[in-house]
Motif scaffolding. Structure first.
Motif, PDB file in Angstrom:
ATOM      1  N   ALA A  96      34.362 -42.928 201.731  1.00  0.00           N
ATOM      2  CA  ALA A  96      34.904 -42.786 200.380  1.00  0.00           C
ATOM      3  C   ALA A  96      35.246 -44.158 199.825  1.00  0.00           C
ATOM      4  N   LEU A  97      35.092 -44.257 198.527  1.00  0.00           N
ATOM      5  CA  LEU A  97      35.486 -45.505 197.885  1.00  0.00           C
ATOM      6  C   LEU A  97      37.005 -45.573 197.809  1.00  0.00           C
ATOM      7  N   ARG A  98      37.539 -46.755 197.990  1.00  0.00           N
ATOM      8  CA  ARG A  98      38.982 -46.943 197.818  1.00  0.00           C
ATOM      9  C   ARG A  98      39.204 -47.853 196.607  1.00  0.00           C
ATOM     10  N   ASP A  99      40.344 -47.642 195.958  1.00  0.00           N
ATOM     11  CA  ASP A  99      40.687 -48.481 194.810  1.00  0.00           C
ATOM     12  C   ASP A  99      41.085 -49.870 195.294  1.00  0.00           C
ATOM     13  N   ILE A 100      40.619 -50.885 194.600  1.00  0.00           N
ATOM     14  CA  ILE A 100      40.963 -52.258 194.954  1.00  0.00           C
ATOM     15  C   ILE A 100      42.207 -52.686 194.177  1.00  0.00           C
ATOM     16  N   VAL A 101      43.217 -53.101 194.925  1.00  0.00           N
ATOM     17  CA  VAL A 101      44.483 -53.575 194.356  1.00  0.00           C
ATOM     18  C   VAL A 101      44.198 -54.792 193.472  1.00  0.00           C
ATOM     19  N   GLN A 102      44.826 -54.809 192.315  1.00  0.00           N
ATOM     20  CA  GLN A 102      44.536 -55.877 191.361  1.00  0.00           C
ATOM     21  C   GLN A 102      45.680 -56.886 191.235  1.00  0.00           C
ATOM     22  N   ASP A 103      45.302 -58.041 190.692  1.00  0.00           N
ATOM     23  CA  ASP A 103      46.181 -59.160 190.381  1.00  0.00           C
ATOM     24  C   ASP A 103      47.557 -58.678 189.906  1.00  0.00           C
ATOM     25  N   GLY A 104      48.600 -59.217 190.499  1.00  0.00           N
ATOM     26  CA  GLY A 104      49.951 -58.876 190.071  1.00  0.00           C
ATOM     27  C   GLY A 104      50.624 -57.871 190.988  1.00  0.00           C
ATOM     28  N   ASP A 105      49.837 -57.159 191.789  1.00  0.00           N
ATOM     29  CA  ASP A 105      50.425 -56.186 192.723  1.00  0.00           C
ATOM     30  C   ASP A 105      51.058 -56.941 193.903  1.00  0.00           C
ATOM     31  N   LYS A 106      52.310 -56.627 194.161  1.00  0.00           N
ATOM     32  CA  LYS A 106      53.068 -57.333 195.207  1.00  0.00           C
ATOM     33  C   LYS A 106      52.472 -57.150 196.609  1.00  0.00           C
ATOM     34  N   ILE A 107      51.684 -56.112 196.782  1.00  0.00           N
ATOM     35  CA  ILE A 107      51.106 -55.867 198.113  1.00  0.00           C
ATOM     36  C   ILE A 107      50.240 -57.043 198.550  1.00  0.00           C
ATOM     37  N   LEU A 108      49.677 -57.760 197.582  1.00  0.00           N
ATOM     38  CA  LEU A 108      48.822 -58.913 197.912  1.00  0.00           C
ATOM     39  C   LEU A 108      49.615 -60.097 198.467  1.00  0.00           C
ATOM     40  N   THR A 109      50.929 -60.029 198.394  1.00  0.00           N
ATOM     41  CA  THR A 109      51.767 -61.130 198.883  1.00  0.00           C
ATOM     42  C   THR A 109      52.399 -60.818 200.246  1.00  0.00           C
ATOM     43  N   LYS A 110      52.128 -59.644 200.761  1.00  0.00           N
ATOM     44  CA  LYS A 110      52.778 -59.220 202.021  1.00  0.00           C
ATOM     45  C   LYS A 110      51.988 -59.658 203.258  1.00  0.00           C
ATOM     46  N   VAL A 111      52.714 -59.912 204.335  1.00  0.00           N
ATOM     47  CA  VAL A 111      52.072 -60.223 205.616  1.00  0.00           C
ATOM     48  C   VAL A 111      51.743 -58.903 206.312  1.00  0.00           C
ATOM     49  N   CYS A 112      50.501 -58.779 206.767  1.00  0.00           N
ATOM     50  CA  CYS A 112      50.048 -57.526 207.392  1.00  0.00           C
ATOM     51  C   CYS A 112      50.422 -57.471 208.870  1.00  0.00           C
ATOM     52  N   ARG A 113      50.600 -56.265 209.366  1.00  0.00           N
ATOM     53  CA  ARG A 113      50.929 -56.057 210.781  1.00  0.00           C
ATOM     54  C   ARG A 113      49.654 -55.909 211.607  1.00  0.00           C
ATOM     55  N   PRO A 114      49.713 -56.293 212.880  1.00  0.00           N
ATOM     56  CA  PRO A 114      48.534 -56.141 213.727  1.00  0.00           C
ATOM     57  C   PRO A 114      48.125 -54.676 213.883  1.00  0.00           C
ATOM     58  N   VAL A 115      46.843 -54.477 214.124  1.00  0.00           N
ATOM     59  CA  VAL A 115      46.348 -53.143 214.474  1.00  0.00           C
ATOM     60  C   VAL A 115      46.634 -52.916 215.948  1.00  0.00           C
ATOM     61  N   GLU A 116      47.211 -51.768 216.262  1.00  0.00           N
ATOM     62  CA  GLU A 116      47.489 -51.427 217.650  1.00  0.00           C
ATOM     63  C   GLU A 116      46.682 -50.224 218.115  1.00  0.00           C
ATOM     64  N   LYS A 117      46.354 -49.354 217.154  1.00  0.00           N
ATOM     65  CA  LYS A 117      45.586 -48.153 217.521  1.00  0.00           C
ATOM     66  C   LYS A 117      44.165 -48.269 216.999  1.00  0.00           C
ATOM     67  N   PHE A 118      43.214 -48.224 217.935  1.00  0.00           N
ATOM     68  CA  PHE A 118      41.802 -48.292 217.564  1.00  0.00           C
ATOM     69  C   PHE A 118      41.258 -46.867 217.563  1.00  0.00           C
ATOM     70  N   ASP A 119      41.622 -46.159 216.499  1.00  0.00           N
ATOM     71  CA  ASP A 119      41.356 -44.726 216.444  1.00  0.00           C
ATOM     72  C   ASP A 119      40.425 -44.369 215.283  1.00  0.00           C
ATOM     73  N   SER A 120      40.297 -43.071 215.056  1.00  0.00           N
ATOM     74  CA  SER A 120      39.378 -42.616 214.005  1.00  0.00           C
ATOM     75  C   SER A 120      39.881 -42.996 212.610  1.00  0.00           C
ATOM     76  N   LYS A 121      41.191 -43.177 212.491  1.00  0.00           N
ATOM     77  CA  LYS A 121      41.752 -43.586 211.205  1.00  0.00           C
ATOM     78  C   LYS A 121      41.306 -45.015 210.864  1.00  0.00           C
ATOM     79  N   LEU A 122      41.300 -45.862 211.880  1.00  0.00           N
ATOM     80  CA  LEU A 122      40.823 -47.239 211.691  1.00  0.00           C
ATOM     81  C   LEU A 122      39.337 -47.230 211.340  1.00  0.00           C
ATOM     82  N   ALA A 123      38.559 -46.404 212.050  1.00  0.00           N
ATOM     83  CA  ALA A 123      37.122 -46.319 211.774  1.00  0.00           C
ATOM     84  C   ALA A 123      36.870 -45.865 210.336  1.00  0.00           C
ATOM     85  N   ALA A 124      37.662 -44.894 209.889  1.00  0.00           N
ATOM     86  CA  ALA A 124      37.509 -44.396 208.514  1.00  0.00           C
ATOM     87  C   ALA A 124      37.851 -45.492 207.506  1.00  0.00           C
TER      88      ALA A 124
END
Ligand code: CO
Length: 158
Positions: A2-30
């Motif tokens: 499925a297509l996902r919406d791309i977060v655009q300029d100005g959204d605070k999510i683009l300034t956050k530090v991401c957490r490591p992936v710990e579960k290599f599951d079907s959710k990650l594959a999706a």
């Protein structure tokens, strides 16, 4: 997939530090499958999970060299050398381009969707793409690194 919406300029999510992936599951594959489809439709070179609203250390790169979509989970740049300076853009900042200096060569250590470690090397555009996408995972966007932004008359149309 499925297509996902791309977060655009100005959204605070683009300034956050991401957490490591710990579960290599079907959710990650999706997530990876959806990101690949989203990248293809958007005609981009790379996409990071925070750009689709997921604060995990996941990004993909496809520089159109025939190798297809490269999936990088928990990526780290382990070696970098040389320099390149050039125009760079981002799917979260449509029609904006800046001059960004990047290393010419990088080596990246990452995991694949099964959790297996691998290393990959990139030169030129691929090195730039690796740096750009890994920056996203640390809440850094290309505009933060740009020496200057291009004026509209400097932007080549595709
Ligand atoms: Co970007």
């Amino acid at each position: 997939m499925a297509l996902r919406d791309i977060v655009q300029d100005g959204d605070k999510i683009l300034t956050k530090v991401c957490r490591p992936v710990e579960k290599f599951d079907s959710k990650l594959a999706a997530l990876l499958d959806d990101m690949a489809e989203t990248l293809k439709v958007a005609d981009g070179v790379g996409l990071a999970a925070p750009q689709v609203g997921i604060l995990r250390r996941v990004c993909i790169v496809d520089v159109g060299d025939g190798e297809g979509v490269l999936e990088l989970i928990n990526p780290e740049i382990t070696v970098q050398s040389g320099k390149q300076s050039g125009a760079e853009g981002c799917l979260s900042f449509p029609n904006q381009y800046g001059v960004v200096e990047r290393p010419m060569f990088v080596t990246v250590k990452a995991q694949n969707r099964n959790g297996e470690e691998f290393t990959v090397k990139g030169e030129g555009l691929k090195a730039r793409a690796f740096c750009h996408e890994i920056d996203h995972l640390n809440g850094v966007v290309f505009k933060d690194r740009a020496e200057r932004m291009l004026r509209p008359d400097e932007i080549e149309t595709k």
